[in-house]
Motif scaffolding. Structure first.
Motif, PDB file in Angstrom:
ATOM      1  N   GLY A 334      35.117  56.340  49.657  1.00  0.00           N
ATOM      2  CA  GLY A 334      33.775  56.532  49.131  1.00  0.00           C
ATOM      3  C   GLY A 334      33.567  56.088  47.701  1.00  0.00           C
ATOM      4  N   LYS A 335      34.598  55.490  47.092  1.00  0.00           N
ATOM      5  CA  LYS A 335      34.476  55.003  45.712  1.00  0.00           C
ATOM      6  C   LYS A 335      35.086  53.611  45.593  1.00  0.00           C
ATOM      7  CE  LYS A 335      34.355  59.348  43.080  1.00  0.00           C
ATOM      8  NZ  LYS A 335      33.165  59.092  42.244  1.00  0.00           N
ATOM      9  N   GLN A 336      34.734  52.914  44.532  1.00  0.00           N
ATOM     10  CA  GLN A 336      35.271  51.569  44.289  1.00  0.00           C
ATOM     11  C   GLN A 336      36.508  51.678  43.401  1.00  0.00           C
ATOM     12  OE1 GLN A 336      31.578  49.985  42.699  1.00  0.00           O
ATOM     13  NE2 GLN A 336      31.113  48.953  44.621  1.00  0.00           N
ATOM     14  N   VAL A 337      37.478  52.388  43.918  1.00  0.00           N
ATOM     15  CA  VAL A 337      38.726  52.657  43.202  1.00  0.00           C
ATOM     16  C   VAL A 337      39.884  52.231  44.097  1.00  0.00           C
ATOM     17  CG1 VAL A 337      40.192  54.423  42.176  1.00  0.00           C
ATOM     18  CG2 VAL A 337      37.693  54.596  41.972  1.00  0.00           C
ATOM     19  N   PHE A 338      40.731  51.335  43.608  1.00  0.00           N
ATOM     20  CA  PHE A 338      41.840  50.853  44.434  1.00  0.00           C
ATOM     21  C   PHE A 338      42.998  50.425  43.541  1.00  0.00           C
ATOM     22  CE2 PHE A 338      39.566  47.169  43.161  1.00  0.00           C
ATOM     23  CZ  PHE A 338      40.376  46.038  43.304  1.00  0.00           C
ATOM     24  N   SER A 339      44.177  50.335  44.137  1.00  0.00           N
ATOM     25  CA  SER A 339      45.358  49.978  43.358  1.00  0.00           C
ATOM     26  C   SER A 339      46.435  49.428  44.279  1.00  0.00           C
ATOM     27  CB  SER A 339      45.890  51.205  42.605  1.00  0.00           C
ATOM     28  OG  SER A 339      46.256  52.231  43.513  1.00  0.00           O
ATOM     29  N   VAL A 340      47.353  48.662  43.673  1.00  0.00           N
ATOM     30  CA  VAL A 340      48.476  48.106  44.430  1.00  0.00           C
ATOM     31  C   VAL A 340      49.771  48.266  43.634  1.00  0.00           C
ATOM     32  CG1 VAL A 340      47.183  46.458  45.841  1.00  0.00           C
ATOM     33  CG2 VAL A 340      47.951  45.784  43.557  1.00  0.00           C
ATOM     34  N   GLN A 341      50.885  48.319  44.363  1.00  0.00           N
ATOM     35  CA  GLN A 341      52.184  48.493  43.750  1.00  0.00           C
ATOM     36  C   GLN A 341      52.834  47.164  43.387  1.00  0.00           C
ATOM     37  OE1 GLN A 341      54.209  51.705  43.008  1.00  0.00           O
ATOM     38  NE2 GLN A 341      54.512  49.891  41.748  1.00  0.00           N
ATOM     39  N   PHE A 342      52.237  46.063  43.834  1.00  0.00           N
ATOM     40  CA  PHE A 342      52.801  44.737  43.563  1.00  0.00           C
ATOM     41  C   PHE A 342      51.961  44.013  42.514  1.00  0.00           C
ATOM     42  CE2 PHE A 342      50.259  44.848  47.422  1.00  0.00           C
ATOM     43  CZ  PHE A 342      49.324  43.849  47.240  1.00  0.00           C
ATOM     44  N   HIS A 343      52.307  42.742  42.252  1.00  0.00           N
ATOM     45  CA  HIS A 343      51.658  41.972  41.181  1.00  0.00           C
ATOM     46  C   HIS A 343      50.818  40.836  41.757  1.00  0.00           C
ATOM     47  CE1 HIS A 343      53.338  43.555  37.372  1.00  0.00           C
ATOM     48  NE2 HIS A 343      54.298  43.993  38.177  1.00  0.00           N
ATOM     49  N   PRO A 344      49.517  41.049  41.959  1.00  0.00           N
ATOM     50  CA  PRO A 344      48.675  39.991  42.524  1.00  0.00           C
ATOM     51  C   PRO A 344      48.507  38.784  41.603  1.00  0.00           C
ATOM     52  CG  PRO A 344      47.338  41.859  41.835  1.00  0.00           C
ATOM     53  CD  PRO A 344      48.768  42.294  41.745  1.00  0.00           C
ATOM     54  N   GLU A 345      48.752  38.975  40.298  1.00  0.00           N
ATOM     55  CA  GLU A 345      48.666  37.833  39.370  1.00  0.00           C
ATOM     56  C   GLU A 345      49.898  36.946  39.465  1.00  0.00           C
ATOM     57  OE1 GLU A 345      51.570  40.300  37.371  1.00  0.00           O
ATOM     58  OE2 GLU A 345      49.763  40.756  38.508  1.00  0.00           O
ATOM     59  N   SER A 346      50.918  37.407  40.227  1.00  0.00           N
ATOM     60  CA  SER A 346      52.199  36.692  40.403  1.00  0.00           C
ATOM     61  C   SER A 346      52.799  36.376  39.033  1.00  0.00           C
ATOM     62  CB  SER A 346      52.034  35.453  41.276  1.00  0.00           C
ATOM     63  OG  SER A 346      50.939  34.663  40.893  1.00  0.00           O
ATOM     64  N   SER A 347      53.094  35.133  38.754  1.00  0.00           N
ATOM     65  CA  SER A 347      53.651  34.742  37.449  1.00  0.00           C
ATOM     66  C   SER A 347      55.001  35.388  37.179  1.00  0.00           C
ATOM     67  CB  SER A 347      52.671  35.078  36.320  1.00  0.00           C
ATOM     68  OG  SER A 347      53.156  34.644  35.059  1.00  0.00           O
ATOM     69  N   PRO A 348      56.065  35.008  37.917  1.00  0.00           N
ATOM     70  CA  PRO A 348      56.049  33.983  38.963  1.00  0.00           C
ATOM     71  C   PRO A 348      55.741  34.594  40.331  1.00  0.00           C
ATOM     72  CG  PRO A 348      58.293  34.717  38.619  1.00  0.00           C
ATOM     73  CD  PRO A 348      57.425  35.501  37.646  1.00  0.00           C
ATOM     74  N   GLY A 349      55.597  33.699  41.307  1.00  0.00           N
ATOM     75  CA  GLY A 349      55.406  34.169  42.670  1.00  0.00           C
ATOM     76  C   GLY A 349      54.210  33.542  43.358  1.00  0.00           C
ATOM     77  N   PRO A 350      54.046  33.848  44.645  1.00  0.00           N
ATOM     78  CA  PRO A 350      52.948  33.281  45.453  1.00  0.00           C
ATOM     79  C   PRO A 350      51.602  33.875  45.060  1.00  0.00           C
ATOM     80  CG  PRO A 350      54.156  34.929  46.702  1.00  0.00           C
ATOM     81  CD  PRO A 350      54.905  34.762  45.428  1.00  0.00           C
ATOM     82  N   HIS A 351      50.542  33.189  45.448  1.00  0.00           N
ATOM     83  CA  HIS A 351      49.186  33.599  45.087  1.00  0.00           C
ATOM     84  C   HIS A 351      48.466  34.295  46.240  1.00  0.00           C
ATOM     85  CE1 HIS A 351      48.937  30.287  41.727  1.00  0.00           C
ATOM     86  NE2 HIS A 351      49.948  31.121  41.568  1.00  0.00           N
ATOM     87  N   ASP A 352      49.206  34.778  47.227  1.00  0.00           N
ATOM     88  CA  ASP A 352      48.605  35.375  48.424  1.00  0.00           C
ATOM     89  C   ASP A 352      47.639  36.512  48.102  1.00  0.00           C
ATOM     90  OD1 ASP A 352      50.732  33.805  49.296  1.00  0.00           O
ATOM     91  OD2 ASP A 352      51.255  35.151  50.946  1.00  0.00           O
ATOM     92  N   SER A 353      47.909  37.258  47.035  1.00  0.00           N
ATOM     93  CA  SER A 353      47.169  38.498  46.787  1.00  0.00           C
ATOM     94  C   SER A 353      46.140  38.396  45.674  1.00  0.00           C
ATOM     95  CB  SER A 353      48.170  39.617  46.453  1.00  0.00           C
ATOM     96  OG  SER A 353      49.140  39.743  47.467  1.00  0.00           O
ATOM     97  N   ARG A 354      45.852  37.199  45.224  1.00  0.00           N
ATOM     98  CA  ARG A 354      44.894  37.087  44.116  1.00  0.00           C
ATOM     99  C   ARG A 354      43.469  37.442  44.527  1.00  0.00           C
ATOM    100  NH1 ARG A 354      46.785  32.384  39.817  1.00  0.00           N
ATOM    101  NH2 ARG A 354      48.817  33.357  39.375  1.00  0.00           N
ATOM    102  N   TYR A 355      43.229  37.566  45.838  1.00  0.00           N
ATOM    103  CA  TYR A 355      41.920  38.012  46.310  1.00  0.00           C
ATOM    104  C   TYR A 355      41.575  39.401  45.763  1.00  0.00           C
ATOM    105  CZ  TYR A 355      44.417  41.103  49.502  1.00  0.00           C
ATOM    106  OH  TYR A 355      45.237  42.080  50.015  1.00  0.00           O
ATOM    107  N   ASP A 359      38.070  40.958  44.690  1.00  0.00           N
ATOM    108  CA  ASP A 359      37.508  42.225  45.175  1.00  0.00           C
ATOM    109  C   ASP A 359      37.008  43.075  44.012  1.00  0.00           C
ATOM    110  OD1 ASP A 359      38.169  41.427  47.719  1.00  0.00           O
ATOM    111  OD2 ASP A 359      39.869  42.808  47.947  1.00  0.00           O
ATOM    112  N   PHE A 360      37.794  43.124  42.946  1.00  0.00           N
ATOM    113  CA  PHE A 360      37.417  43.904  41.766  1.00  0.00           C
ATOM    114  C   PHE A 360      36.113  43.370  41.167  1.00  0.00           C
ATOM    115  CE2 PHE A 360      38.505  44.960  37.118  1.00  0.00           C
ATOM    116  CZ  PHE A 360      38.003  46.244  37.205  1.00  0.00           C
ATOM    117  N   VAL A 361      36.009  42.046  41.067  1.00  0.00           N
ATOM    118  CA  VAL A 361      34.796  41.435  40.532  1.00  0.00           C
ATOM    119  C   VAL A 361      33.600  41.714  41.460  1.00  0.00           C
ATOM    120  CG1 VAL A 361      33.670  39.242  39.998  1.00  0.00           C
ATOM    121  CG2 VAL A 361      36.001  39.687  39.194  1.00  0.00           C
ATOM    122  N   ALA A 362      33.844  41.656  42.770  1.00  0.00           N
ATOM    123  CA  ALA A 362      32.751  41.936  43.716  1.00  0.00           C
ATOM    124  C   ALA A 362      32.264  43.373  43.571  1.00  0.00           C
ATOM    125  CB  ALA A 362      33.238  41.672  45.147  1.00  0.00           C
ATOM    126  N   TYR A 363      33.185  44.292  43.347  1.00  0.00           N
ATOM    127  CA  TYR A 363      32.790  45.693  43.103  1.00  0.00           C
ATOM    128  C   TYR A 363      31.937  45.783  41.854  1.00  0.00           C
ATOM    129  CZ  TYR A 363      36.055  47.701  46.561  1.00  0.00           C
ATOM    130  OH  TYR A 363      36.692  48.070  47.711  1.00  0.00           O
TER     131      TYR A 363
END
Length: 368
Positions: A334-355, A359-363
């Protein structure tokens, strides 16, 4: 230096295990929790990641330094690891646009490094016996003296380290004329997180970790961000209280790694110290909302207690780690509150999670 006889060095673990190697030429000793990263590239980003503060890094990839240093690739204002253990240390580099060799970079920082270690055996040992404190010694201190000194080093559990890496003064990142304003609480933020936000039309004000919520709110942001960082999240009581004030504002809130753990603790979801953590750039995660898999970049030694999350009426699981089913992401119902345990910005690493940044910007767009 590279043509001279190199001196012996040792890595002593707190359980008394010793690994032998050679010094790269920087004399001294350094203490910290020993951990390993399985990534085959991106050593500069790893060394400068504030989440590694207080840790001795074991590089699983055998060659370190072979492409030199380019200062634009730093993920903070400098090296944050306590020391380095590697198999082959490259004194030369082959990348044409590198700005200096790794030895010169480390020498300016007096970073103690041990090379010529059987890192394959060491990684297996840590994996089987768990992360523990250790010391790298290149100055000839006796083993008995090292054991006595190492016994005095505090463990990572209960250790608050965000204050050691957080900015001391607020600063801005991005275009002041951007569409969205983000108030970021710096628990040890990686520069590439700020870049990813700025690339999405965000202007970010980065605040010290202990900034009262009223000061964050005075920036009149469109959303709040809780960053990654080192150490145990449990002692960060003020940050947990600030996280709940962010939630109460009804504006979008996004947390990464330590920020993710803080959000959980602030809402009655416990955390625990993992046996040896997740550190690498090929960790498989399932997005349980979309049913899609992601390959992620990870760096954490603490995690959310999944049973607590599943019993919590306010939050729900959004991502799980496919290797051990640990919590990799959650969101508030019911709120626009979310979090992840991994690094979506990668650096280094794949860009799979940059969406997730999208999502944050869309919120924030929907909130405006």
């Amino acid at each position: 230096m590279k043509y001279k006889q190199r001196e012996q060095a040792i890595l002593l673990l707190s359980d008394g295990t010793v690994f032998y190697g050679k010094s790269i030429g920087i004399k001294g000793k350094t203490f910290g929790e020993v951990c390993f990263n399985t990534g085959m590239t991106g050593y500069q980003e790893i060394f400068t990641d504030p989440s590694y503060y207080g840790q001795i890094m074991v590089a699983a990839t055998p060659h370190i330094g072979n492409y030199g240093i380019h200062h634009d690739e730093n993920d903070s204002d400098g090296v944050k690891i306590a020391g380095l253990v590697c198999r082959n240390f490259s004194f030369d580099y082959s990348r044409p646009d590198a700005e200096e060799d790794l030895l010169s970079y480390f020498t300016k920082l007096n970073l103690v490094v041990i090379s010529d270690v059987d890192t394959r055996a060491l990684v297996r040992y840590i994996r089987d016996n768990g992360a523990q404190n250790a010391v790298i010694c290149t100055d000839g201190t006796s083993l008995e003296d090292l054991k006595a000194e190492l016994a005095q080093v505090p463990g990572m559990k209960g250790l608050e380290l965000a204050s050691a890496v957080s900015t001391k003064e607020p600063y801005f990142f991005g275009d002041a004329n951007a569409t969205y304003k983000v108030a970021a609480l710096d628990l040890g933020v990686k520069t590439n997180i700020l870049r990813c936000l700025a690339e999405r039309d965000c202007y970010i004000k980065v605040f010290p970790y202990n900034t009262p919520f009223a000061e964050l709110a005075a920036f009149n942001p469109d959303g709040y961000f809780l960053s990654n960082g080192p150490g145990d999240p449990e002692p960060l009581k003020q940050v947990q209280a600030t996280a709940n004030e962010m939630i109460a504002s009804n504006k979008p809130v996004f947390g990464i790694c330590l920020g993710h753990q803080v959000l959980g603790l602030a809402n009655g979801i416990a955390t625990y110290k993992m046996f040896n953590g997740h550190r690498g750039i090929n960790h498989p995660v399932m997005n349980v909302i979309t049913g899609k898999g992601e390959i992620t970049s990870q760096n954490h030694g603490f995690a959310i207690v999944r049973e607590d999350l599943e019993k919590n009426d306010l939050f729900e699981l959004t991502h799980e780690h496919l290797n051990d089913q640990t919590v990799a992401g959650m969101r508030m119902k019911g709120k626009q509150v979310f979090s992840v345990q991994f690094h979506p910005e990668s650096s280094p690493g794949p860009h799979d999670s940059r969406y997730l940044f999208d999502d944050f910007v869309a919120y924030m767009q929907s909130h405006k």
